[in-house]
Design a protein around this motif. Structure first.
Motif, PDB file in Angstrom:
ATOM      1  N   VAL A 109       0.830  -1.203   0.000  1.00 33.26           N
ATOM      2  CA  VAL A 109       0.000   0.000   0.000  1.00 33.26           C
ATOM      3  C   VAL A 109       0.866   1.256   0.000  1.00 33.26           C
ATOM      4  O   VAL A 109       0.712   2.146  -0.849  1.00 33.26           O
ATOM      5  CB  VAL A 109      -0.949   0.004   1.216  1.00 33.26           C
ATOM      6  N   GLY A 112       3.169   1.586  -3.061  1.00 33.56           N
ATOM      7  CA  GLY A 112       2.331   1.835  -4.226  1.00 33.56           C
ATOM      8  C   GLY A 112       1.862   3.282  -4.279  1.00 33.56           C
ATOM      9  O   GLY A 112       1.878   3.921  -5.334  1.00 33.56           O
ATOM     10  N   GLU A 113       1.439   3.811  -3.151  1.00 35.67           N
ATOM     11  CA  GLU A 113       1.041   5.218  -3.084  1.00 35.67           C
ATOM     12  C   GLU A 113       2.196   6.142  -3.458  1.00 35.67           C
ATOM     13  O   GLU A 113       2.009   7.143  -4.159  1.00 35.67           O
ATOM     14  CB  GLU A 113       0.557   5.563  -1.680  1.00 35.67           C
ATOM     15  N   LYS A 116       2.788   6.191  -7.195  1.00 32.61           N
ATOM     16  CA  LYS A 116       1.726   6.897  -7.910  1.00 32.61           C
ATOM     17  C   LYS A 116       1.788   8.407  -7.702  1.00 32.61           C
ATOM     18  O   LYS A 116       1.095   9.161  -8.387  1.00 32.61           O
ATOM     19  CB  LYS A 116       0.370   6.344  -7.485  1.00 32.61           C
ATOM     20  N   LEU A 148       6.912  -4.313  -6.771  1.00 31.11           N
ATOM     21  CA  LEU A 148       6.448  -3.027  -7.283  1.00 31.11           C
ATOM     22  C   LEU A 148       7.477  -2.345  -8.191  1.00 31.11           C
ATOM     23  O   LEU A 148       7.115  -1.523  -9.029  1.00 31.11           O
ATOM     24  CB  LEU A 148       6.107  -2.096  -6.120  1.00 31.11           C
ATOM     25  N   ARG A 431      -1.933   4.118 -12.826  1.00 37.25           N
ATOM     26  CA  ARG A 431      -2.158   2.821 -12.164  1.00 37.25           C
ATOM     27  C   ARG A 431      -0.846   2.057 -12.059  1.00 37.25           C
ATOM     28  O   ARG A 431       0.005   2.123 -12.947  1.00 37.25           O
ATOM     29  CB  ARG A 431      -3.158   1.979 -12.966  1.00 37.25           C
ATOM     30  N   LEU A 432      -0.710   1.290 -10.978  1.00 39.21           N
ATOM     31  CA  LEU A 432       0.461   0.438 -10.804  1.00 39.21           C
ATOM     32  C   LEU A 432       0.465  -0.660 -11.872  1.00 39.21           C
ATOM     33  O   LEU A 432      -0.568  -1.285 -12.138  1.00 39.21           O
ATOM     34  CB  LEU A 432       0.457  -0.200  -9.416  1.00 39.21           C
ATOM     35  N   ILE A 435      -0.070  -4.880 -10.916  1.00 38.19           N
ATOM     36  CA  ILE A 435      -0.545  -5.019  -9.534  1.00 38.19           C
ATOM     37  C   ILE A 435      -2.057  -4.818  -9.501  1.00 38.19           C
ATOM     38  O   ILE A 435      -2.574  -3.853 -10.069  1.00 38.19           O
ATOM     39  CB  ILE A 435       0.120  -3.979  -8.599  1.00 38.19           C
ATOM     40  N   ASP A 436      -2.770  -5.726  -8.843  1.00 41.17           N
ATOM     41  CA  ASP A 436      -4.213  -5.580  -8.646  1.00 41.17           C
ATOM     42  C   ASP A 436      -4.425  -4.676  -7.435  1.00 41.17           C
ATOM     43  O   ASP A 436      -4.423  -5.133  -6.290  1.00 41.17           O
ATOM     44  CB  ASP A 436      -4.846  -6.956  -8.424  1.00 41.17           C
ATOM     45  N   GLU A 437      -4.586  -3.388  -7.678  1.00 43.47           N
ATOM     46  CA  GLU A 437      -4.665  -2.415  -6.590  1.00 43.47           C
ATOM     47  C   GLU A 437      -5.863  -2.674  -5.673  1.00 43.47           C
ATOM     48  O   GLU A 437      -5.762  -2.529  -4.445  1.00 43.47           O
ATOM     49  CB  GLU A 437      -4.744  -0.996  -7.154  1.00 43.47           C
ATOM     50  N   GLU A 438      -6.992  -3.029  -6.252  1.00 44.42           N
ATOM     51  CA  GLU A 438      -8.189  -3.262  -5.444  1.00 44.42           C
ATOM     52  C   GLU A 438      -8.014  -4.468  -4.522  1.00 44.42           C
ATOM     53  O   GLU A 438      -8.429  -4.444  -3.351  1.00 44.42           O
ATOM     54  CB  GLU A 438      -9.409  -3.452  -6.346  1.00 44.42           C
ATOM     55  N   ALA A 441      -5.884  -3.369  -1.651  1.00 41.28           N
ATOM     56  CA  ALA A 441      -6.632  -2.514  -0.727  1.00 41.28           C
ATOM     57  C   ALA A 441      -7.547  -3.331   0.176  1.00 41.28           C
ATOM     58  O   ALA A 441      -7.639  -3.074   1.389  1.00 41.28           O
ATOM     59  CB  ALA A 441      -7.444  -1.486  -1.513  1.00 41.28           C
TER      60      ALA A 441
END
Length: 475
Positions: A109, A112-113, A116, A148, A431-432, A435-438, A441
């Protein structure tokens, strides 16, 4: 070796020594290294070709201080109206239930943030090792960073001075000094890469004067210097810390560092709010660096770092987001903007500008981390670490008068368009990549819920009820 060509950029903001810009410019990289930059490059093809028409290119931002595991404990109502010591005491009782899988998803998380928001290199300070849990927790952060594609600088934190010995943290999240030093050696020997364009470097980082002993400071310094790695700790963050050091140690925090071998060009501190003028001069002479964390300092009411005095004195200053429990986000562009606004308020609008703050987050940060040869600016011979924003978006309308300051002053409601680390695209269209961001999360929220439920079973505070009623205990 792969090749990268970015062509027809609206502008390339290099952040080199002369602050060169290349309107209509292009950039060509082989493997990780930039080999050509400017206008009218002879290169026409590459393995990856990016048409940057309408887009502005910036050097990647560098985060010099974070606590990635704290992403699972942000926006918790009952620690919002507290100062640092009470805030820590409460959260320690939650963090003591961390598991390896929590560390991994929390790092996914936070890193990844960062990616982005244009960050390409991140340092992390991990110091919370609960009893009975695997000691190889930093390995989980390293795994996430590798997936990542971010350049990563984890520092092996530690706490050895628990409450039973007069420190602040509970004994359950402290370790013996033998365990700390042994695992520090393991991490350095297994992961640290001192070579050019390394994707992973490791440092040594006892937590703070109120959670470690003088013996641990000295032994950690000796270990770090025997391996040639850098040293990091919190210092001069709050008045409470200053009072603790005066009462328990008979000296101010910086003197404590000086007397135990924790000064020099291989050392950087987080926060540095309560250094006086004489100490700022000593920091400069020692060659120490400082990570400025404006959002965290403002949220916790800790104070304001004297950045103008530090820069004037020649102190190395970089930017950090700090832990997400005291920032509630990992957005580097927001951090740059906050630094600008905070110091405009404190020092006046002529003291430091938007481009100066961007420079602190790039060239300043790499000086703090000792990584100047590889990253921090877009120049031939340096790594292709950069981000792009699309100037044709609504958020930038009416603002295209100075590309260098554009992402600091405008467009903060959205992610960058693209982030590239070492010539590899890791964020595309905001978007990353891969990576499946959802999914990440959802997993992170489930881990956060479990942590609070575990804490509720073992402490006097009903965390679930406090959260649902949005109430605050009196600390």
């Amino acid at each position: 070796m792969g090749t990268l060509l970015i062509k027809n950029a609206k502008n390339i903001i290099t952040m080199d020594e002369e602050r060169t810009r290349y309107p209509g410019g292009s950039l060509y990289a082989v493997d990780q290294q930039i080999v050509a930059i400017g206008r009218d490059l002879p290169c026409e093809t590459a393995d990856t070709v990016i048409d940057a028409t309408g887009k502005i290119v910036y050097p990647g931002l560098i985060n010099t201080h974070h606590h990635l595991y704290q992403n699972l404990t942000r926006n918790i109502p009952f620690v919002q109206k507290t100062e640092l010591f009470d805030w820590l005491v409460t959260l320690y009782d939650i963090w003591r239930h961390l598991r390896p899988e929590d560390i991994y998803v929390s790092a996914m998380v936070g890193l990844g943030e960062l990616l982005k928001s244009g960050c390409t290199t991140a340092a992390d300070h991990f110091y919370c090792f609960p009893n009975g849990v695997s000691g190889e927790l930093i390995d989980e952060e390293i795994r996430a960073a590798g997936e990542l594609g971010i350049r990563f600088f984890p520092t092996r934190g530690s706490m050895s001075l628990g409450r039973s010995k007069g420190g602040l943290p509970p004994d359950e999240v402290c370790q013996s000094e033998e365990t700390i030093l042994r695992d520090s050696r393991r991490l350095i020997e297994r992961y640290h890469d001192a070579g050019r364009f390394a994707m992973l470097r490791v440092g040594v980082a006892p937590c703070s004067p109120f959670s470690i002993t003088a013996d641990l400071l000295r032994e950690s310094a000796s270990l770090a210097r025997s391996y040639g790695v850098r040293m990091h700790t919190h210092l001069a963050e709050t008045k409470d810390e200053d009072d603790f050091c005066r009462e328990k140690l008979g000296m101010r925090p910086l003197q404590f560092m000086e007397e135990n071998g924790w000064v020099g060009p291989d050392v950087w501190y987080a926060h540095g709010i309560y250094f006086d003028d004489g100490e700022i001069g000593r920091l400069s002479r020692h060659g120490c660096g400082v990570a400025h964390c404006p959002c965290s300092n403002m949220k916790m009411g800790s104070g304001v770092m004297p950045i103008v005095k530090m820069l004037q004195a020649g102190v190395k200053v970089g930017l950090g987001v700090d832990g997400s429990a005291s920032n509630d986000g990992s957005n580097m562009l927001q951090e740059v903007r906050t630094a600008l606004l905070l110091h405009n308020l404190m020092h006046g609008t002529t003291a430091i500008g938007a481009e100066d703050c961007l420079r602190v987050a790039t060239r300043g940060s790499v000086r703090v981390l000792g990584w100047e040869d590889d990253i921090g600016s877009l120049e031939v011979g340096k790594a292709a670490d950069l981000f792009l924003i699309d100037s044709r978006q609504l958020a930038y309308a009416g603002a295209l008068h100075d590309e260098a300051t554009l992402p600091v002053l405008t467009g903060l409601s959205q992610n960058v368009d693209m982030t590239i680390v070492g010539g590899k695209v890791v964020v595309k269209e905001g978007r990353l990549v891969g990576i499946d961001e959802e999914k990440v999360a959802v997993a992170a929220q489930a881990a956060s819920n479990r942590l609070l439920n575990e804490a509720a079973l073992r402490t006097k505070i009903d965390y679930g009820r406090m959260r649902s009623e949005n109430r605050y205990p009196n600390f």
